[in-house]
Design a protein around this motif. Sequence first.
Motif, PDB file in Angstrom:
ATOM      1  N   UNK A 120     -10.232 -84.411 -60.586  1.00  6.62           N
ATOM      2  CA  UNK A 120      -9.173 -84.829 -61.509  1.00  6.62           C
ATOM      3  C   UNK A 120      -7.815 -84.339 -61.013  1.00  6.62           C
ATOM      4  N   UNK A 121      -7.765 -83.116 -60.491  1.00  7.69           N
ATOM      5  CA  UNK A 121      -6.504 -82.585 -59.963  1.00  7.69           C
ATOM      6  C   UNK A 121      -6.082 -83.378 -58.721  1.00  7.69           C
ATOM      7  N   UNK A 122      -7.034 -83.726 -57.877  1.00 11.41           N
ATOM      8  CA  UNK A 122      -6.721 -84.541 -56.705  1.00 11.41           C
ATOM      9  C   UNK A 122      -6.141 -85.892 -57.096  1.00 11.41           C
ATOM     10  N   UNK A 123      -6.646 -86.462 -58.191  1.00 13.82           N
ATOM     11  CA  UNK A 123      -6.097 -87.724 -58.684  1.00 13.82           C
ATOM     12  C   UNK A 123      -4.653 -87.545 -59.137  1.00 13.82           C
ATOM     13  N   UNK A 124      -4.364 -86.421 -59.799  1.00  7.50           N
ATOM     14  CA  UNK A 124      -2.991 -86.167 -60.246  1.00  7.50           C
ATOM     15  C   UNK A 124      -2.055 -85.999 -59.060  1.00  7.50           C
ATOM     16  N   UNK A 125      -2.506 -85.286 -58.032  1.00  9.62           N
ATOM     17  CA  UNK A 125      -1.679 -85.094 -56.835  1.00  9.62           C
ATOM     18  C   UNK A 125      -1.465 -86.432 -56.131  1.00  9.62           C
ATOM     19  N   UNK A 126      -2.511 -87.234 -56.055  1.00  7.80           N
ATOM     20  CA  UNK A 126      -2.385 -88.550 -55.443  1.00  7.80           C
ATOM     21  C   UNK A 126      -1.407 -89.438 -56.192  1.00  7.80           C
ATOM     22  N   UNK A 127      -1.438 -89.394 -57.522  1.00  3.62           N
ATOM     23  CA  UNK A 127      -0.506 -90.185 -58.317  1.00  3.62           C
ATOM     24  C   UNK A 127       0.932 -89.700 -58.104  1.00  3.62           C
ATOM     25  N   UNK A 128       1.115 -88.383 -57.969  1.00  7.59           N
ATOM     26  CA  UNK A 128       2.451 -87.832 -57.711  1.00  7.59           C
ATOM     27  C   UNK A 128       2.974 -88.296 -56.355  1.00  7.59           C
ATOM     28  N   UNK A 129       2.135 -88.244 -55.331  1.00 12.29           N
ATOM     29  CA  UNK A 129       2.568 -88.680 -53.998  1.00 12.29           C
ATOM     30  C   UNK A 129       2.859 -90.174 -53.974  1.00 12.29           C
ATOM     31  N   UNK A 130       2.069 -90.953 -54.705  1.00 10.53           N
ATOM     32  CA  UNK A 130       2.311 -92.388 -54.793  1.00 10.53           C
ATOM     33  C   UNK A 130       3.645 -92.649 -55.472  1.00 10.53           C
ATOM     34  N   UNK A 131       3.932 -91.911 -56.528  1.00  9.52           N
ATOM     35  CA  UNK A 131       5.203 -92.066 -57.224  1.00  9.52           C
ATOM     36  C   UNK A 131       6.370 -91.756 -56.291  1.00  9.52           C
ATOM     37  N   UNK A 132       6.244 -90.693 -55.496  1.00  8.17           N
ATOM     38  CA  UNK A 132       7.309 -90.346 -54.557  1.00  8.17           C
ATOM     39  C   UNK A 132       7.507 -91.448 -53.522  1.00  8.17           C
ATOM     40  N   UNK A 133       6.419 -91.994 -53.006  1.00  2.00           N
ATOM     41  CA  UNK A 133       6.520 -93.060 -52.011  1.00  2.00           C
ATOM     42  C   UNK A 133       7.158 -94.308 -52.615  1.00  2.00           C
ATOM     43  N   UNK A 188       6.950 -86.487 -61.851  1.00  2.00           N
ATOM     44  CA  UNK A 188       6.619 -85.185 -62.420  1.00  2.00           C
ATOM     45  C   UNK A 188       5.507 -84.574 -61.579  1.00  2.00           C
ATOM     46  N   UNK A 189       5.798 -83.433 -60.967  1.00  2.00           N
ATOM     47  CA  UNK A 189       4.810 -82.761 -60.119  1.00  2.00           C
ATOM     48  C   UNK A 189       3.703 -82.163 -60.984  1.00  2.00           C
ATOM     49  N   UNK A 190       2.464 -82.296 -60.529  1.00  6.53           N
ATOM     50  CA  UNK A 190       1.373 -81.695 -61.301  1.00  6.53           C
ATOM     51  C   UNK A 190       1.427 -80.169 -61.192  1.00  6.53           C
ATOM     52  N   UNK A 191       0.980 -79.471 -62.224  1.00  8.20           N
ATOM     53  CA  UNK A 191       0.967 -78.000 -62.148  1.00  8.20           C
ATOM     54  C   UNK A 191      -0.055 -77.544 -61.114  1.00  8.20           C
ATOM     55  N   UNK A 192       0.020 -76.308 -60.658  1.00 12.74           N
ATOM     56  CA  UNK A 192      -0.965 -75.829 -59.693  1.00 12.74           C
ATOM     57  C   UNK A 192      -2.377 -75.889 -60.275  1.00 12.74           C
TER      58      UNK A 192
END
Length: 95
Positions: free
Chosen positions: A40-53, A73-77
């Motif tokens: 689930x955290x990997x999905x959040x990080x992937x969505x953040x990177x997609x948003x940046x791109x 919005x960056x996901x929390x650690x």
Amino acid sequence: MKKIIAFTLCSFATAAAFAALPPLTPEAQEAATLAKAKAAYGDKVGAFKLCQAQNRVADQFRVPGTPAPAACVAPPPFVAPVAAAAAPAPAPAAK
């Protein structure tokens, strides 16, 4: 027709195999919970990177004077899920 019969038999065999599996041990359950949380955290990080791109691409084609794309919005650690507290042992019955 043979394919349908083979598919049906395989479906029943698979269902029977899963129904016969024993319940997970507490250690295996914790490992499964941790793996689920990491996914689930990997999905959040992937969505953040997609948003940046997407924002970088949108900035290249943005017409001057139009608003900038929404900030990502960056996901929390990552924080591992807390193991469930062991259930207290039942009190012995009074005689």
